[in-house]
Design an enzyme around this catalytic site. Structure first.
Site, PDB file in Angstrom:
ATOM      1  CB  SER A 159      -1.922  -5.266  -6.428  1.00 51.33           C
ATOM      2  OG  SER A 159      -1.874  -4.148  -5.587  1.00 51.33           O
ATOM      3  CG  ASP A 324       0.904  -2.189  -2.923  1.00 49.85           C
ATOM      4  OD1 ASP A 324       1.545  -1.222  -3.375  1.00 49.85           O
ATOM      5  OD2 ASP A 324      -0.158  -2.601  -3.441  1.00 49.85           O
ATOM      6  CG  ASP A 326       1.020  -2.786  -7.583  1.00 52.71           C
ATOM      7  OD1 ASP A 326       0.840  -2.693  -6.347  1.00 52.71           O
ATOM      8  OD2 ASP A 326       0.128  -2.563  -8.418  1.00 52.71           O
ATOM      9  CG  ASP A 328      -1.446  -0.063  -6.419  1.00 52.51           C
ATOM     10  OD1 ASP A 328      -0.982  -0.649  -5.416  1.00 52.51           O
ATOM     11  OD2 ASP A 328      -2.421  -0.483  -7.069  1.00 52.51           O
TER      12      ASP A 328
END
Length: 577
Positions: A159, A324, A326, A328
Protein backbone atom coordinates in the site's frame (compact mmCIF):
# COMPACT_ATOMS: atom_id res chain seq x y z
CA UNK A 1 21.80 -14.82 22.37
CA UNK A 2 24.83 -14.48 24.65
CA UNK A 3 26.02 -18.09 24.90
CA UNK A 4 28.15 -19.79 22.30
CA UNK A 5 25.53 -22.50 21.82
CA UNK A 6 22.83 -19.90 21.13
CA UNK A 7 25.10 -18.15 18.67
CA UNK A 8 25.87 -21.38 16.87
CA UNK A 9 22.18 -22.32 16.76
CA UNK A 10 21.23 -18.97 15.26
CA UNK A 11 23.97 -19.18 12.63
CA UNK A 12 22.98 -22.73 11.76
CA UNK A 13 19.35 -21.69 11.36
CA UNK A 14 20.43 -18.90 9.02
CA UNK A 15 22.62 -21.27 6.97
CA UNK A 16 19.71 -23.70 6.61
CA UNK A 17 17.45 -20.87 5.45
CA UNK A 18 20.04 -19.74 2.89
CA UNK A 19 20.43 -23.28 1.58
CA UNK A 20 16.67 -23.56 0.95
CA UNK A 21 16.16 -20.03 -0.41
CA UNK A 22 15.07 -20.18 -4.09
CA UNK A 23 15.87 -16.49 -4.67
CA UNK A 24 19.57 -15.91 -5.53
CA UNK A 25 19.38 -12.28 -4.39
CA UNK A 26 18.17 -12.95 -0.84
CA UNK A 27 20.32 -16.08 -0.68
CA UNK A 28 23.45 -14.04 -1.44
CA UNK A 29 22.31 -11.31 0.96
CA UNK A 30 22.02 -13.81 3.82
CA UNK A 31 25.22 -15.66 2.94
CA UNK A 32 27.14 -12.38 2.97
CA UNK A 33 25.67 -11.52 6.37
CA UNK A 34 26.63 -14.92 7.78
CA UNK A 35 30.18 -14.55 6.45
CA UNK A 36 30.50 -11.19 8.20
CA UNK A 37 29.72 -12.88 11.52
CA UNK A 38 32.65 -15.31 11.56
CA UNK A 39 34.33 -13.21 14.22
CA UNK A 40 32.96 -14.47 17.58
CA UNK A 41 32.90 -10.88 18.83
CA UNK A 42 30.74 -9.61 15.97
CA UNK A 43 27.21 -8.47 16.79
CA UNK A 44 24.30 -10.76 15.97
CA UNK A 45 21.77 -7.95 16.20
CA UNK A 46 20.91 -7.95 12.48
CA UNK A 47 20.59 -11.74 12.34
CA UNK A 48 18.50 -11.81 15.51
CA UNK A 49 16.21 -9.20 13.97
CA UNK A 50 15.69 -11.38 10.90
CA UNK A 51 15.38 -14.70 12.77
CA UNK A 52 13.79 -13.65 16.05
CA UNK A 53 10.49 -15.28 15.06
CA UNK A 54 8.22 -15.39 12.03
CA UNK A 55 6.12 -12.62 10.51
CA UNK A 56 2.76 -12.60 12.25
CA UNK A 57 -0.08 -13.29 9.85
CA UNK A 58 -3.02 -11.18 10.98
CA UNK A 59 -6.01 -9.25 9.72
CA UNK A 60 -3.63 -7.06 7.71
CA UNK A 61 -2.08 -10.20 6.21
CA UNK A 62 1.68 -9.72 6.07
CA UNK A 63 3.71 -6.54 5.71
CA UNK A 64 7.43 -6.05 6.30
CA UNK A 65 10.72 -4.97 4.78
CA UNK A 66 12.08 -7.03 1.89
CA UNK A 67 15.01 -9.27 2.72
CA UNK A 68 16.11 -12.75 3.78
CA UNK A 69 14.80 -14.44 6.90
CA UNK A 70 11.43 -15.32 8.47
CA UNK A 71 10.91 -11.75 9.73
CA UNK A 72 11.19 -10.25 6.23
CA UNK A 73 9.16 -10.43 3.03
CA UNK A 74 10.74 -12.89 0.59
CA UNK A 75 9.88 -15.88 -1.61
CA UNK A 76 10.34 -18.38 1.22
CA UNK A 77 7.87 -16.56 3.46
CA UNK A 78 5.42 -16.08 0.58
CA UNK A 79 5.63 -19.74 -0.44
CA UNK A 80 4.97 -20.93 3.09
CA UNK A 81 2.15 -18.42 3.53
CA UNK A 82 0.52 -19.47 0.26
CA UNK A 83 0.81 -23.13 1.30
CA UNK A 84 -0.88 -22.36 4.62
CA UNK A 85 -3.63 -20.39 2.90
CA UNK A 86 -4.10 -23.25 0.43
CA UNK A 87 -4.46 -25.71 3.30
CA UNK A 88 -7.08 -23.45 4.93
CA UNK A 89 -9.05 -23.18 1.67
CA UNK A 90 -8.84 -26.92 1.00
CA UNK A 91 -10.14 -27.64 4.49
CA UNK A 92 -13.02 -25.23 3.92
CA UNK A 93 -13.84 -26.88 0.60
CA UNK A 94 -13.63 -30.36 2.15
CA UNK A 95 -13.61 -31.93 -1.32
CA UNK A 96 -17.03 -30.50 -2.19
CA UNK A 97 -15.65 -28.02 -4.71
CA UNK A 98 -12.40 -26.79 -6.26
CA UNK A 99 -11.39 -23.44 -4.71
CA UNK A 100 -10.95 -20.54 -7.12
CA UNK A 101 -8.25 -17.98 -6.25
CA UNK A 102 -7.50 -14.62 -7.86
CA UNK A 103 -3.95 -13.25 -7.47
CA UNK A 104 -3.07 -9.59 -8.01
CA UNK A 105 0.02 -7.48 -7.52
CA UNK A 106 1.25 -3.89 -7.62
CA UNK A 107 4.50 -2.51 -9.04
CA UNK A 108 6.65 -2.74 -5.92
CA UNK A 109 9.93 -4.61 -5.83
CA UNK A 110 9.23 -8.39 -6.03
CA UNK A 111 5.44 -8.02 -6.21
CA UNK A 112 5.20 -9.92 -9.49
CA UNK A 113 7.60 -12.61 -8.24
CA UNK A 114 5.54 -13.08 -5.06
CA UNK A 115 2.34 -13.27 -7.12
CA UNK A 116 3.88 -15.98 -9.34
CA UNK A 117 5.07 -17.86 -6.27
CA UNK A 118 1.53 -17.84 -4.92
CA UNK A 119 -0.03 -18.86 -8.24
CA UNK A 120 2.45 -21.77 -8.43
CA UNK A 121 1.51 -23.04 -4.97
CA UNK A 122 -2.26 -22.72 -5.48
CA UNK A 123 -2.15 -24.36 -8.92
CA UNK A 124 -0.07 -27.27 -7.63
CA UNK A 125 -2.72 -27.77 -4.95
CA UNK A 126 -5.30 -28.27 -7.72
CA UNK A 127 -7.03 -24.91 -7.38
CA UNK A 128 -8.38 -22.83 -10.24
CA UNK A 129 -6.07 -19.81 -10.30
CA UNK A 130 -6.63 -16.50 -12.08
CA UNK A 131 -3.61 -14.20 -12.27
CA UNK A 132 -4.08 -10.50 -12.94
CA UNK A 133 -2.66 -9.51 -16.36
CA UNK A 134 -0.46 -6.69 -15.03
CA UNK A 135 0.27 -4.55 -11.99
CA UNK A 136 -3.16 -3.14 -11.07
CA UNK A 137 -4.74 -1.25 -8.14
CA UNK A 138 -5.83 -3.14 -5.04
CA UNK A 139 -9.51 -2.20 -5.66
CA UNK A 140 -9.36 -4.09 -8.97
CA UNK A 141 -8.30 -7.24 -7.11
CA UNK A 142 -11.02 -6.75 -4.50
CA UNK A 143 -13.53 -6.28 -7.32
CA UNK A 144 -12.23 -9.42 -9.05
CA UNK A 145 -13.00 -11.65 -6.07
CA UNK A 146 -16.70 -10.95 -6.52
CA UNK A 147 -16.58 -10.49 -10.30
CA UNK A 148 -15.13 -13.98 -10.82
CA UNK A 149 -17.07 -15.48 -7.87
CA UNK A 150 -13.75 -16.51 -6.35
CA UNK A 151 -13.27 -18.09 -2.96
CA UNK A 152 -10.13 -16.12 -2.23
CA UNK A 153 -8.14 -13.16 -3.47
CA UNK A 154 -4.49 -12.41 -2.78
CA UNK A 155 -3.04 -8.95 -3.36
CA UNK A 156 0.72 -8.47 -3.17
CA UNK A 157 1.17 -4.87 -2.00
CA UNK A 158 2.45 -2.78 0.86
CA UNK A 159 0.00 0.00 0.00
CA UNK A 160 1.53 3.31 1.17
CA UNK A 161 4.51 1.86 3.07
CA UNK A 162 8.12 2.86 2.23
CA UNK A 163 9.85 1.52 -0.87
CA UNK A 164 11.75 -1.20 1.03
CA UNK A 165 8.50 -2.90 2.14
CA UNK A 166 6.07 -5.34 0.60
CA UNK A 167 3.03 -7.20 1.85
CA UNK A 168 0.37 -9.84 1.30
CA UNK A 169 -3.35 -9.08 1.66
CA UNK A 170 -6.02 -11.78 1.69
CA UNK A 171 -9.68 -11.43 0.70
CA UNK A 172 -12.31 -14.15 1.04
CA UNK A 173 -15.52 -14.66 -0.85
CA UNK A 174 -17.82 -17.13 -2.54
CA UNK A 175 -18.30 -20.22 -0.43
CA UNK A 176 -15.96 -19.26 2.40
CA UNK A 177 -17.67 -16.37 4.20
CA UNK A 178 -21.12 -14.90 4.75
CA UNK A 179 -22.75 -12.46 2.31
CA UNK A 180 -21.61 -9.25 4.03
CA UNK A 181 -18.00 -10.44 4.00
CA UNK A 182 -17.73 -11.59 0.40
CA UNK A 183 -14.85 -9.83 -1.28
CA UNK A 184 -13.70 -8.22 1.97
CA UNK A 185 -10.38 -8.58 3.77
CA UNK A 186 -10.07 -11.31 6.38
CA UNK A 187 -10.96 -10.70 10.02
CA UNK A 188 -10.53 -12.61 13.27
CA UNK A 189 -10.83 -15.58 13.75
CA UNK A 190 -10.19 -16.46 10.09
CA UNK A 191 -6.75 -14.85 10.22
CA UNK A 192 -5.87 -17.08 13.17
CA UNK A 193 -7.01 -20.19 11.31
CA UNK A 194 -4.90 -19.28 8.29
CA UNK A 195 -1.91 -18.46 10.51
CA UNK A 196 -2.25 -21.84 12.23
CA UNK A 197 -2.01 -23.56 8.83
CA UNK A 198 1.31 -21.89 7.96
CA UNK A 199 3.89 -24.55 8.83
CA UNK A 200 7.58 -23.64 9.01
CA UNK A 201 8.60 -27.14 10.08
CA UNK A 202 7.95 -28.63 6.63
CA UNK A 203 11.03 -28.57 4.34
CA UNK A 204 10.52 -25.94 1.64
CA UNK A 205 11.22 -28.56 -1.04
CA UNK A 206 8.12 -30.49 0.06
CA UNK A 207 5.76 -27.65 -0.90
CA UNK A 208 4.67 -28.57 -4.46
CA UNK A 209 4.99 -25.93 -7.18
CA UNK A 210 3.39 -25.80 -10.61
CA UNK A 211 5.30 -24.32 -13.52
CA UNK A 212 2.11 -23.40 -15.38
CA UNK A 213 -1.62 -24.02 -15.31
CA UNK A 214 -2.97 -20.75 -14.00
CA UNK A 215 -5.03 -18.44 -16.18
CA UNK A 216 -3.96 -14.88 -16.89
CA UNK A 217 -6.92 -12.51 -17.19
CA UNK A 218 -7.43 -11.45 -19.88
CA UNK A 219 -6.02 -14.25 -22.00
CA UNK A 220 -5.53 -13.71 -25.70
CA UNK A 221 -8.99 -13.80 -27.20
CA UNK A 222 -10.76 -13.37 -23.86
CA UNK A 223 -13.50 -10.77 -23.68
CA UNK A 224 -13.28 -10.48 -19.92
CA UNK A 225 -10.74 -7.71 -19.44
CA UNK A 226 -10.88 -7.37 -15.66
CA UNK A 227 -9.55 -3.79 -15.58
CA UNK A 228 -12.14 -2.66 -18.14
CA UNK A 229 -14.90 -4.51 -16.28
CA UNK A 230 -13.91 -2.76 -13.07
CA UNK A 231 -13.84 0.66 -14.74
CA UNK A 232 -17.31 0.12 -16.18
CA UNK A 233 -18.71 -1.07 -12.85
CA UNK A 234 -17.25 1.96 -11.04
CA UNK A 235 -18.65 4.36 -13.64
CA UNK A 236 -22.12 2.83 -13.39
CA UNK A 237 -22.13 2.83 -9.58
CA UNK A 238 -21.02 6.47 -9.30
CA UNK A 239 -23.51 7.53 -11.99
CA UNK A 240 -26.31 6.18 -9.78
CA UNK A 241 -25.15 8.46 -6.94
CA UNK A 242 -24.84 11.65 -8.97
CA UNK A 243 -27.80 13.98 -8.52
CA UNK A 244 -29.45 15.59 -11.52
CA UNK A 245 -27.89 19.04 -11.24
CA UNK A 246 -26.06 21.41 -13.57
CA UNK A 247 -22.47 20.31 -14.03
CA UNK A 248 -19.32 21.62 -15.68
CA UNK A 249 -16.83 18.86 -16.43
CA UNK A 250 -14.38 21.21 -18.06
CA UNK A 251 -12.91 22.08 -14.66
CA UNK A 252 -9.12 21.56 -14.59
CA UNK A 253 -8.16 18.52 -12.49
CA UNK A 254 -4.64 17.60 -11.41
CA UNK A 255 -4.00 13.92 -10.84
CA UNK A 256 -1.08 12.08 -9.24
CA UNK A 257 -0.74 8.34 -8.56
CA UNK A 258 2.46 8.96 -6.49
CA UNK A 259 4.49 6.52 -8.63
CA UNK A 260 1.84 3.85 -8.02
CA UNK A 261 -0.38 1.70 -10.19
CA UNK A 262 -3.57 3.78 -10.10
CA UNK A 263 -2.76 6.48 -12.65
CA UNK A 264 -4.07 4.84 -15.81
CA UNK A 265 -7.21 3.49 -14.12
CA UNK A 266 -8.05 6.80 -12.43
CA UNK A 267 -7.56 8.74 -15.65
CA UNK A 268 -9.62 6.20 -17.62
CA UNK A 269 -12.68 6.48 -15.36
CA UNK A 270 -12.47 10.28 -15.29
CA UNK A 271 -12.28 10.58 -19.08
CA UNK A 272 -15.04 8.01 -19.56
CA UNK A 273 -17.25 10.14 -17.30
CA UNK A 274 -16.66 13.18 -19.50
CA UNK A 275 -13.80 14.95 -17.70
CA UNK A 276 -11.40 16.24 -20.34
CA UNK A 277 -9.21 18.83 -18.61
CA UNK A 278 -6.94 16.42 -16.73
CA UNK A 279 -3.31 17.20 -15.88
CA UNK A 280 -1.19 14.30 -14.60
CA UNK A 281 1.98 15.03 -12.62
CA UNK A 282 4.49 13.77 -15.19
CA UNK A 283 7.27 13.03 -12.69
CA UNK A 284 4.94 10.73 -10.70
CA UNK A 285 2.81 9.30 -13.52
CA UNK A 286 4.55 5.96 -14.11
CA UNK A 287 4.84 3.16 -11.55
CA UNK A 288 8.24 3.27 -9.87
CA UNK A 289 8.96 1.00 -6.86
CA UNK A 290 11.59 3.42 -5.55
CA UNK A 291 9.15 6.37 -5.26
CA UNK A 292 11.96 8.79 -6.16
CA UNK A 293 10.13 12.12 -5.71
CA UNK A 294 8.64 11.49 -2.25
CA UNK A 295 10.23 10.58 1.05
CA UNK A 296 7.15 8.56 2.01
CA UNK A 297 4.56 7.47 -0.62
CA UNK A 298 1.51 8.37 1.44
CA UNK A 299 -0.57 11.42 0.44
CA UNK A 300 -1.15 12.11 4.15
CA UNK A 301 2.56 12.74 4.71
CA UNK A 302 3.91 16.28 4.54
CA UNK A 303 5.33 17.12 1.11
CA UNK A 304 3.89 14.08 -0.67
CA UNK A 305 1.59 16.10 -2.93
CA UNK A 306 3.78 19.20 -3.29
CA UNK A 307 4.38 18.49 -7.00
CA UNK A 308 0.64 18.13 -7.56
CA UNK A 309 -0.04 21.43 -5.79
CA UNK A 310 2.63 23.19 -7.85
CA UNK A 311 1.07 21.87 -11.05
CA UNK A 312 -2.37 22.93 -9.81
CA UNK A 313 -1.12 26.47 -9.36
CA UNK A 314 0.37 26.57 -12.84
CA UNK A 315 -2.77 25.30 -14.62
CA UNK A 316 -5.23 27.13 -12.34
CA UNK A 317 -6.80 23.80 -11.34
CA UNK A 318 -10.06 23.43 -9.46
CA UNK A 319 -9.23 20.09 -7.85
CA UNK A 320 -6.26 17.85 -7.02
CA UNK A 321 -6.76 14.09 -6.75
CA UNK A 322 -3.96 11.97 -5.28
CA UNK A 323 -3.99 8.20 -4.88
CA UNK A 324 -1.59 6.19 -2.78
CA UNK A 325 0.60 3.62 -4.62
CA UNK A 326 -2.00 0.83 -4.72
CA UNK A 327 -4.88 3.32 -5.21
CA UNK A 328 -7.09 2.12 -2.39
CA UNK A 329 -6.88 5.59 -0.80
CA UNK A 330 -7.83 8.97 -2.19
CA UNK A 331 -6.69 12.42 -1.10
CA UNK A 332 -8.03 15.64 -2.54
CA UNK A 333 -6.89 19.25 -2.31
CA UNK A 334 -8.83 22.44 -3.01
CA UNK A 335 -7.88 26.07 -3.50
CA UNK A 336 -9.53 27.96 -0.68
CA UNK A 337 -8.49 30.51 1.90
CA UNK A 338 -5.60 31.14 2.36
CA UNK A 339 -4.65 28.85 -0.54
CA UNK A 340 -4.29 25.23 -1.58
CA UNK A 341 -4.75 22.64 1.14
CA UNK A 342 -5.47 18.94 1.35
CA UNK A 343 -8.75 18.02 2.99
CA UNK A 344 -8.65 15.75 6.00
CA UNK A 345 -10.20 12.34 5.63
CA UNK A 346 -13.03 13.32 7.95
CA UNK A 347 -13.81 16.39 5.83
CA UNK A 348 -14.06 14.40 2.61
CA UNK A 349 -15.95 11.65 4.41
CA UNK A 350 -18.52 14.21 5.55
CA UNK A 351 -18.88 15.67 2.04
CA UNK A 352 -19.47 12.18 0.66
CA UNK A 353 -21.90 11.34 3.45
CA UNK A 354 -24.10 14.41 2.96
CA UNK A 355 -24.06 14.00 -0.82
CA UNK A 356 -24.78 10.25 -0.88
CA UNK A 357 -27.55 10.71 1.70
CA UNK A 358 -29.54 12.58 -0.94
CA UNK A 359 -29.76 9.36 -2.96
CA UNK A 360 -29.38 6.76 -0.22
CA UNK A 361 -32.17 8.31 1.83
CA UNK A 362 -34.67 6.94 -0.68
CA UNK A 363 -33.52 3.35 -0.06
CA UNK A 364 -35.40 1.20 2.43
CA UNK A 365 -32.21 -0.31 3.83
CA UNK A 366 -29.47 2.31 3.66
CA UNK A 367 -26.60 2.06 6.14
CA UNK A 368 -23.66 4.40 6.74
CA UNK A 369 -20.60 3.26 8.68
CA UNK A 370 -17.28 4.64 9.87
CA UNK A 371 -14.48 3.52 12.13
CA UNK A 372 -14.49 4.46 15.79
CA UNK A 373 -11.52 6.82 15.30
CA UNK A 374 -13.26 8.78 12.54
CA UNK A 375 -15.33 11.90 13.18
CA UNK A 376 -18.73 11.60 14.83
CA UNK A 377 -20.21 13.82 12.12
CA UNK A 378 -21.23 10.97 9.80
CA UNK A 379 -23.51 9.66 12.54
CA UNK A 380 -25.15 13.10 12.72
CA UNK A 381 -25.57 13.20 8.94
CA UNK A 382 -27.13 9.73 8.94
CA UNK A 383 -29.53 10.68 11.74
CA UNK A 384 -30.61 13.86 9.94
CA UNK A 385 -31.49 11.82 6.85
CA UNK A 386 -33.02 8.92 8.84
CA UNK A 387 -30.31 6.54 7.67
CA UNK A 388 -29.01 3.75 9.88
CA UNK A 389 -25.43 4.22 11.12
CA UNK A 390 -22.84 1.76 12.41
CA UNK A 391 -19.53 2.41 14.19
CA UNK A 392 -16.82 -0.21 13.75
CA UNK A 393 -13.32 -1.02 14.87
CA UNK A 394 -10.47 0.62 12.97
CA UNK A 395 -9.81 -0.88 9.56
CA UNK A 396 -11.84 -1.35 6.42
CA UNK A 397 -12.05 -5.07 7.03
CA UNK A 398 -14.66 -4.18 9.65
CA UNK A 399 -16.40 -1.33 7.81
CA UNK A 400 -16.83 -3.40 4.66
CA UNK A 401 -18.61 -6.16 6.58
CA UNK A 402 -21.47 -3.97 7.80
CA UNK A 403 -24.66 -5.51 6.37
CA UNK A 404 -26.46 -3.40 3.74
CA UNK A 405 -23.56 -0.94 3.65
CA UNK A 406 -24.32 2.06 1.47
CA UNK A 407 -21.34 4.25 2.33
CA UNK A 408 -18.41 3.76 4.67
CA UNK A 409 -15.20 5.62 5.38
CA UNK A 410 -12.24 5.90 7.73
CA UNK A 411 -10.29 9.05 8.51
CA UNK A 412 -7.09 7.66 6.92
CA UNK A 413 -8.33 8.61 3.42
CA UNK A 414 -10.27 5.39 2.88
CA UNK A 415 -13.73 5.53 1.30
CA UNK A 416 -16.22 2.95 0.07
CA UNK A 417 -18.73 4.81 -2.11
CA UNK A 418 -19.66 1.76 -4.23
CA UNK A 419 -19.84 -1.25 -1.88
CA UNK A 420 -21.61 -3.39 -4.48
CA UNK A 421 -18.54 -3.03 -6.71
CA UNK A 422 -15.68 -3.15 -4.18
CA UNK A 423 -16.15 -4.33 -0.61
CA UNK A 424 -13.12 -2.38 0.54
CA UNK A 425 -11.76 1.14 0.43
CA UNK A 426 -11.41 2.29 -3.16
CA UNK A 427 -9.51 5.42 -4.16
CA UNK A 428 -10.65 5.22 -7.79
CA UNK A 429 -14.42 5.34 -7.23
CA UNK A 430 -13.89 7.95 -4.52
CA UNK A 431 -11.84 10.08 -6.91
CA UNK A 432 -14.52 9.88 -9.57
CA UNK A 433 -17.35 10.79 -7.18
CA UNK A 434 -15.53 13.82 -5.74
CA UNK A 435 -14.80 15.00 -9.29
CA UNK A 436 -18.53 14.78 -10.06
CA UNK A 437 -19.39 16.78 -6.94
CA UNK A 438 -16.71 19.36 -7.72
CA UNK A 439 -18.06 19.67 -11.30
CA UNK A 440 -21.49 20.55 -9.93
CA UNK A 441 -20.00 23.19 -7.66
CA UNK A 442 -17.86 24.52 -10.53
CA UNK A 443 -21.00 25.06 -12.62
CA UNK A 444 -22.22 27.39 -9.84
CA UNK A 445 -18.93 29.25 -9.60
CA UNK A 446 -18.10 27.52 -6.30
CA UNK A 447 -15.72 24.87 -5.04
CA UNK A 448 -15.86 22.22 -2.31
CA UNK A 449 -15.28 24.85 0.38
CA UNK A 450 -19.00 25.60 0.02
CA UNK A 451 -19.78 22.02 1.03
CA UNK A 452 -17.59 22.38 4.12
CA UNK A 453 -19.26 25.66 5.07
CA UNK A 454 -22.71 24.13 4.67
CA UNK A 455 -21.74 21.12 6.80
CA UNK A 456 -20.40 23.32 9.60
CA UNK A 457 -23.52 25.45 9.64
CA UNK A 458 -25.84 22.46 9.64
CA UNK A 459 -24.02 20.09 12.01
CA UNK A 460 -21.58 22.28 13.91
CA UNK A 461 -17.80 22.36 13.60
CA UNK A 462 -16.12 18.96 14.02
CA UNK A 463 -12.40 19.72 13.94
CA UNK A 464 -10.09 16.72 13.92
CA UNK A 465 -6.37 16.13 14.11
CA UNK A 466 -4.01 13.25 14.64
CA UNK A 467 -0.86 12.87 16.70
CA UNK A 468 1.33 9.99 15.53
CA UNK A 469 4.33 8.81 17.51
CA UNK A 470 6.72 6.59 15.54
CA UNK A 471 8.82 4.30 17.76
CA UNK A 472 11.87 2.11 17.24
CA UNK A 473 10.50 -0.84 19.24
CA UNK A 474 7.02 -2.29 19.57
CA UNK A 475 7.71 -2.68 23.30
CA UNK A 476 7.56 1.11 23.60
CA UNK A 477 3.98 1.07 22.36
CA UNK A 478 2.96 -1.18 25.23
CA UNK A 479 4.76 1.06 27.70
CA UNK A 480 2.96 4.17 26.45
CA UNK A 481 -0.43 2.46 26.52
CA UNK A 482 0.32 1.29 30.05
CA UNK A 483 1.12 4.85 31.08
CA UNK A 484 -2.24 6.05 29.76
CA UNK A 485 -4.10 3.29 31.58
CA UNK A 486 -2.39 3.93 34.92
CA UNK A 487 -2.36 7.74 34.66
CA UNK A 488 -5.27 8.93 32.48
CA UNK A 489 -5.44 12.69 31.80
CA UNK A 490 -7.77 14.61 34.12
CA UNK A 491 -8.58 17.25 31.52
CA UNK A 492 -8.09 17.86 27.81
CA UNK A 493 -7.97 21.34 26.34
CA UNK A 494 -9.16 22.81 29.63
CA UNK A 495 -12.27 20.61 29.84
CA UNK A 496 -12.53 17.87 32.52
CA UNK A 497 -12.45 14.26 31.36
CA UNK A 498 -15.83 12.76 32.17
CA UNK A 499 -15.45 9.33 30.58
CA UNK A 500 -12.51 6.92 30.27
CA UNK A 501 -13.14 3.71 28.32
CA UNK A 502 -10.56 0.95 27.92
CA UNK A 503 -11.38 -0.48 24.50
CA UNK A 504 -9.52 -3.69 25.33
CA UNK A 505 -12.13 -4.61 27.95
CA UNK A 506 -14.56 -7.38 27.05
CA UNK A 507 -18.29 -6.77 26.86
CA UNK A 508 -18.26 -3.39 25.13
CA UNK A 509 -20.31 -2.31 22.12
CA UNK A 510 -17.43 -3.38 19.85
CA UNK A 511 -15.03 -6.33 19.95
CA UNK A 512 -12.11 -5.65 22.29
CA UNK A 513 -9.10 -3.88 20.82
CA UNK A 514 -6.02 -2.23 22.27
CA UNK A 515 -7.02 1.39 22.77
CA UNK A 516 -8.21 4.09 25.16
CA UNK A 517 -11.10 6.53 24.64
CA UNK A 518 -11.48 9.80 26.57
CA UNK A 519 -14.48 12.15 26.45
CA UNK A 520 -14.70 15.58 28.09
CA UNK A 521 -17.50 17.83 29.30
CA UNK A 522 -17.30 20.09 26.25
CA UNK A 523 -17.61 17.23 23.73
CA UNK A 524 -13.91 16.74 23.02
CA UNK A 525 -12.98 13.14 22.24
CA UNK A 526 -9.55 11.50 22.14
CA UNK A 527 -8.81 7.90 21.11
CA UNK A 528 -5.31 6.42 21.43
CA UNK A 529 -4.29 3.10 19.90
CA UNK A 530 -1.24 1.34 18.45
CA UNK A 531 -1.13 1.14 14.65
CA UNK A 532 -1.95 -2.25 13.16
CA UNK A 533 0.53 -1.92 10.28
CA UNK A 534 3.37 0.34 11.46
CA UNK A 535 5.44 0.89 14.65
CA UNK A 536 3.33 3.91 15.61
CA UNK A 537 1.09 5.08 18.39
CA UNK A 538 -1.84 6.98 16.92
CA UNK A 539 -3.89 9.57 18.78
CA UNK A 540 -7.14 10.77 17.20
CA UNK A 541 -8.41 14.16 18.42
CA UNK A 542 -11.81 15.74 17.84
CA UNK A 543 -13.41 18.91 19.20
CA UNK A 544 -16.96 20.07 18.52
CA UNK A 545 -18.38 23.61 18.45
CA UNK A 546 -21.82 24.80 17.46
CA UNK A 547 -21.81 27.24 14.51
CA UNK A 548 -23.48 30.62 15.10
CA UNK A 549 -23.67 31.76 11.48
CA UNK A 550 -21.83 32.00 8.19
CA UNK A 551 -20.31 35.37 9.05
CA UNK A 552 -18.46 33.95 12.03
CA UNK A 553 -17.33 30.60 10.62
CA UNK A 554 -13.71 31.64 10.16
CA UNK A 555 -13.52 32.94 13.74
CA UNK A 556 -15.10 29.77 15.11
CA UNK A 557 -12.77 27.59 13.08
CA UNK A 558 -9.86 29.50 14.57
CA UNK A 559 -11.28 28.87 18.04
CA UNK A 560 -11.66 25.18 17.26
CA UNK A 561 -8.07 24.96 16.05
CA UNK A 562 -6.83 26.64 19.23
CA UNK A 563 -8.75 24.15 21.34
CA UNK A 564 -7.44 21.29 19.20
CA UNK A 565 -3.88 22.52 19.73
CA UNK A 566 -4.41 22.59 23.50
CA UNK A 567 -5.79 19.05 23.42
CA UNK A 568 -2.78 17.93 21.41
CA UNK A 569 -0.41 19.39 24.02
CA UNK A 570 -2.27 17.64 26.84
CA UNK A 571 -2.14 14.28 25.05
CA UNK A 572 1.58 14.71 24.39
CA UNK A 573 2.16 15.42 28.07
CA UNK A 574 0.13 12.36 29.09
CA UNK A 575 2.34 10.22 26.84
CA UNK A 576 5.49 11.68 28.34
CA UNK A 577 6.64 13.20 25.06
Amino acid sequence: MNSGNSRDALLERARHWAAEDPDPQTQDELTTLIESLKDPESSLEELEDRFGGTLEFGTAGLRAALGAGPMRMNRVVVRRTAAGLAEFLATKAAGAYVPRVVVGYDARHNSYEFALESASVFTARGFEVLLMPSALPTPVLAFSVRHFDADCGVMVTASHNPAQDNGYKVYLGGRVVADSGQGAQIVTPLDQKIAAAIDYSVPLSEIPLAQSGWTVRPDAGEDDDVAAAYETAVADAVAELVTDEATDKSLPIVLTPLHGVGGRTMENVLRAAGFTNIHVVAEQAQPDPDFPTVSFPNPEEAGAIDMALALAESVDAALVIANDPDADRCAIAINGVPGWRMLRGDELGSIFGEYIAQTAGTKSQAVFANSIVSSRRLAAIAAAHEIAHEETLTGFKWISRVPDLTFGYEEALGYCVAPDVVRDKDGISAGLLIAEIAAQRHALGQNLQQDLDDLDLKYGLCSTDQLSVRVSSLDLLGAMMGRLRSNPPESLGGSPVESVIDLSAEGGALPSTDGMKYSTADGTRVIVRPSGTEPKLKCYLEVHLEADGSGTLDEQRHTALERLSAVREDVSESLGL
